[in-house]
Design a protein around this motif. Structure first.
Motif, mmCIF file in Angstrom:
data_model
loop_
_atom_site.group_PDB
_atom_site.id
_atom_site.type_symbol
_atom_site.label_atom_id
_atom_site.label_comp_id
_atom_site.label_asym_id
_atom_site.label_seq_id
_atom_site.Cartn_x
_atom_site.Cartn_y
_atom_site.Cartn_z
ATOM 1 N N PHE A 21 -42.625 -56.212 -56.021
ATOM 2 C CA PHE A 21 -42.740 -55.030 -55.171
ATOM 3 C C PHE A 21 -42.007 -53.931 -55.925
ATOM 4 O O PHE A 21 -40.824 -54.069 -56.256
ATOM 5 C CB PHE A 21 -42.117 -55.279 -53.798
ATOM 6 C CG PHE A 21 -42.889 -56.264 -52.964
ATOM 7 C CD1 PHE A 21 -43.882 -55.835 -52.104
ATOM 8 C CD2 PHE A 21 -42.631 -57.621 -53.057
ATOM 9 C CE1 PHE A 21 -44.611 -56.746 -51.347
ATOM 10 C CE2 PHE A 21 -43.344 -58.542 -52.301
ATOM 11 C CZ PHE A 21 -44.344 -58.100 -51.439
ATOM 12 N N SER A 22 -42.706 -52.839 -56.218
ATOM 13 C CA SER A 22 -42.247 -51.875 -57.202
ATOM 14 C C SER A 22 -42.489 -50.455 -56.718
ATOM 15 O O SER A 22 -43.165 -50.226 -55.718
ATOM 16 C CB SER A 22 -43.051 -52.142 -58.485
ATOM 17 O OG SER A 22 -42.857 -51.163 -59.456
ATOM 18 N N LYS A 23 -41.925 -49.504 -57.446
ATOM 19 C CA LYS A 23 -42.314 -48.092 -57.354
ATOM 20 C C LYS A 23 -42.640 -47.651 -58.775
ATOM 21 O O LYS A 23 -41.898 -47.978 -59.707
ATOM 22 C CB LYS A 23 -41.212 -47.237 -56.737
ATOM 23 C CG LYS A 23 -41.037 -47.547 -55.260
ATOM 24 C CD LYS A 23 -40.149 -46.563 -54.553
ATOM 25 C CE LYS A 23 -40.092 -46.897 -53.064
ATOM 26 N NZ LYS A 23 -39.163 -46.023 -52.353
ATOM 27 N N CYS A 26 -39.914 -46.107 -61.069
ATOM 28 C CA CYS A 26 -38.578 -46.722 -61.064
ATOM 29 C C CYS A 26 -38.273 -47.416 -62.394
ATOM 30 O O CYS A 26 -39.007 -48.309 -62.799
ATOM 31 C CB CYS A 26 -38.516 -47.728 -59.908
ATOM 32 S SG CYS A 26 -37.124 -48.852 -59.999
ATOM 33 N N CYS A 29 -37.870 -51.208 -62.067
ATOM 34 C CA CYS A 29 -39.170 -51.857 -61.886
ATOM 35 C C CYS A 29 -39.849 -52.037 -63.237
ATOM 36 O O CYS A 29 -40.404 -53.101 -63.537
ATOM 37 C CB CYS A 29 -40.053 -51.029 -60.957
ATOM 38 S SG CYS A 29 -39.364 -50.823 -59.295
ATOM 39 N N GLN A 58 -40.901 -51.820 -47.386
ATOM 40 C CA GLN A 58 -39.517 -51.920 -47.865
ATOM 41 C C GLN A 58 -38.592 -52.414 -46.761
ATOM 42 O O GLN A 58 -37.676 -53.203 -47.023
ATOM 43 C CB GLN A 58 -39.026 -50.567 -48.391
ATOM 44 C CG GLN A 58 -39.125 -50.489 -49.892
ATOM 45 C CD GLN A 58 -38.476 -49.249 -50.447
ATOM 46 O OE1 GLN A 58 -39.056 -48.177 -50.357
ATOM 47 N NE2 GLN A 58 -37.310 -49.401 -51.034
ATOM 48 N N THR A 69 -33.933 -52.352 -51.865
ATOM 49 C CA THR A 69 -34.132 -51.742 -53.172
ATOM 50 C C THR A 69 -35.318 -52.363 -53.898
ATOM 51 O O THR A 69 -35.702 -53.501 -53.628
ATOM 52 C CB THR A 69 -32.874 -51.909 -54.051
ATOM 53 O OG1 THR A 69 -32.554 -53.295 -54.131
ATOM 54 C CG2 THR A 69 -31.704 -51.143 -53.466
ATOM 55 N N VAL A 70 -35.897 -51.582 -54.806
ATOM 56 C CA VAL A 70 -36.965 -52.097 -55.653
ATOM 57 C C VAL A 70 -36.471 -52.119 -57.091
ATOM 58 O O VAL A 70 -35.576 -51.361 -57.437
ATOM 59 C CB VAL A 70 -38.261 -51.243 -55.551
ATOM 60 C CG1 VAL A 70 -38.887 -51.409 -54.184
ATOM 61 C CG2 VAL A 70 -38.039 -49.795 -55.883
ATOM 62 N N PRO A 71 -36.994 -53.030 -57.886
ATOM 63 C CA PRO A 71 -38.016 -53.988 -57.502
ATOM 64 C C PRO A 71 -37.430 -55.144 -56.694
ATOM 65 O O PRO A 71 -36.237 -55.422 -56.784
ATOM 66 C CB PRO A 71 -38.526 -54.501 -58.844
ATOM 67 C CG PRO A 71 -37.336 -54.427 -59.747
ATOM 68 C CD PRO A 71 -36.595 -53.191 -59.295
ATOM 69 N N ARG A 72 -38.282 -55.768 -55.935
ATOM 70 C CA ARG A 72 -37.995 -57.067 -55.317
ATOM 71 C C ARG A 72 -38.946 -58.018 -56.020
ATOM 72 O O ARG A 72 -40.162 -57.877 -55.909
ATOM 73 C CB ARG A 72 -38.291 -57.069 -53.814
ATOM 74 C CG ARG A 72 -37.410 -56.210 -52.952
ATOM 75 C CD ARG A 72 -36.019 -56.784 -52.696
ATOM 76 N NE ARG A 72 -35.080 -56.343 -53.709
ATOM 77 C CZ ARG A 72 -33.942 -56.960 -54.018
ATOM 78 N NH1 ARG A 72 -33.586 -58.057 -53.406
ATOM 79 N NH2 ARG A 72 -33.158 -56.500 -54.958
ATOM 80 N N GLY A 82 -33.741 -58.132 -58.484
ATOM 81 C CA GLY A 82 -34.355 -56.928 -59.017
ATOM 82 C C GLY A 82 -34.476 -56.952 -60.527
ATOM 83 O O GLY A 82 -34.434 -58.015 -61.153
#
Length: 100
Positions: A21-23, A26, A29, A58, A69-72, A82
């Motif tokens: 799970f990202s942005k 980031c 990430c 999130q 927080t990302v990444p997970r 992360g």
């Protein structure tokens, strides 16, 4: 924890051996993805910043993992943390054994 988004998160986590799970912007990430690319490990990624329900997802991840927080990063359904966590697992040699 129920509802369509919680179900979506659970199904996504179960959909592949490695799930991120990202942005998209980031740096942590990107760090996690680079580790998996380096070892040629396929992964599935959900970019939360491109989704209307990203904040809700999130929140769900916060409930599941204790952190928003990302990444997970999930390996075989288990959250390993992360970007820094993935990098440390790789550098210690533990990441490959978790994948096998």
């Amino acid at each position: 924890m129920s509802g369509p988004q919680a179900q979506l998160v659970k199904e996504f986590i179960a959909s592949d051996a490695v799930v991120i799970f990202s942005k998209s912007y980031c740096p942590y990430c990107k760090m996690a993805k680079e580790v998996f690319n380096k070892i040629k490990q396929k992964y599935s990624v959900m970019e939360l910043d491109t989704r209307d329900d990203g904040d809700d997802i999130q929140d769900i991840l916060g409930e599941i993992t204790g952190a928003r927080t990302v990444p997970r990063v999930f390996i075989k359904g288990n959250c390993v943390g992360g970007g820094s966590d993935v990098k440390n697992l790789y550098e210690s040699g533990k990441l490959e054994s978790m994948l096998n």
